[in-house]
Write a protein that holds these residues in place. Structure first.
Motif, mmCIF file in Angstrom:
data_model
loop_
_atom_site.group_PDB
_atom_site.id
_atom_site.type_symbol
_atom_site.label_atom_id
_atom_site.label_comp_id
_atom_site.label_asym_id
_atom_site.label_seq_id
_atom_site.Cartn_x
_atom_site.Cartn_y
_atom_site.Cartn_z
ATOM 1 N N ARG A 1 40.110 5.036 -73.676
ATOM 2 C CA ARG A 1 39.825 6.455 -73.795
ATOM 3 C C ARG A 1 38.410 6.752 -74.281
ATOM 4 N NH1 ARG A 1 43.571 7.528 -70.283
ATOM 5 N NH2 ARG A 1 45.682 7.393 -71.068
ATOM 6 N N CYS A 15 34.878 8.740 -69.739
ATOM 7 C CA CYS A 15 35.784 9.072 -68.635
ATOM 8 C C CYS A 15 35.545 8.139 -67.450
ATOM 9 C CB CYS A 15 35.531 10.527 -68.233
ATOM 10 S SG CYS A 15 36.373 11.072 -66.744
ATOM 11 N N CYS A 18 36.916 10.525 -72.455
ATOM 12 C CA CYS A 18 38.285 10.624 -71.968
ATOM 13 C C CYS A 18 39.225 11.208 -73.015
ATOM 14 C CB CYS A 18 38.753 9.225 -71.539
ATOM 15 S SG CYS A 18 40.457 9.110 -70.986
ATOM 16 N N LEU A 54 41.459 14.673 -72.823
ATOM 17 C CA LEU A 54 42.921 14.593 -72.783
ATOM 18 C C LEU A 54 43.574 15.046 -74.084
ATOM 19 C CD1 LEU A 54 43.494 11.208 -70.901
ATOM 20 C CD2 LEU A 54 43.504 13.529 -69.975
ATOM 21 N N HIS A 108 47.435 15.981 -67.428
ATOM 22 C CA HIS A 108 46.204 15.226 -67.170
ATOM 23 C C HIS A 108 45.330 15.899 -66.112
ATOM 24 C CE1 HIS A 108 48.706 12.216 -69.126
ATOM 25 N NE2 HIS A 108 47.600 11.562 -69.406
ATOM 26 N N CYS A 142 42.951 14.491 -64.689
ATOM 27 C CA CYS A 142 42.260 13.363 -64.047
ATOM 28 C C CYS A 142 42.041 13.501 -62.540
ATOM 29 C CB CYS A 142 42.985 12.063 -64.377
ATOM 30 S SG CYS A 142 43.221 11.832 -66.159
#
Length: 155
Positions: free
Chosen positions: A57, A60, A109, A113, A134, A136
């Protein structure tokens, strides 16, 4: 604002993520042909950068993937200070643009998150709950689409 849905590479990265590739693989995979890599090699080279580098984490994975693409496209590979400076300027500009374009003002990251630290190495199941929590897939699309801006700018 960058709209990944109107970008061929952005849509491809989004789709690759939904197919199960990690965030970094999605971006590098979408750009493999442009950087002279076959898809399988691109996926292997970027595998460890997912989840903020091995699910630690940190940076990213979509950003790391973009850095791989930018390095492959624009690095001279030479050890001289000027070459490094030019490459680092491109990387820093990309990071700044990514922060501007995402709702988190971050490239980290865990910050995006809402996590405190590293996660277990086992990836979470990609179910409806996962996609609710998420961002992502959209970040993969954003990074891949933003790369188009950089490729045009550098040309």
């Amino acid at each position: 604002m960058i709209d990944y849905e109107s970008s061929e590479k952005g849509k491809r990265a989004y789709e690759l993520f939904l197919q199960g590739y990690n965030c970094s693989q999605a971006v590098v995979g979408a750009w493999a042909d442009e950087i002279g890599l076959d898809f399988d090699t691109a996926i292997k080279l970027s595998a460890g950068f997912g989840g903020g580098m091995g699910r630690m984490r940190e940076v990213c994975g979509t950003v790391s993937g973009a850095f791989i693409v930018l390095s492959a496209k624009y690095s001279s590979g030479k050890p001289d200070p000027q070459s490094k400076k030019e490459m680092y300027e491109i990387i820093q500009r990309f990071a700044a643009r990514f922060k501007e374009e995402n709702e988190f003002d971050s490239i980290i990251c865990r910050e995006m998150l809402g996590l405190k630290g590293a996660s277990e190495p086992t990836p979470a199941a990609r179910d409806a709950q996962y996609y609710k929590k998420h961002p992502c897939p959209k970040l993969a699309g954003l990074s891949a689409a933003l790369l188009e801006e950089f490729m045009y700018e550098q040309a």
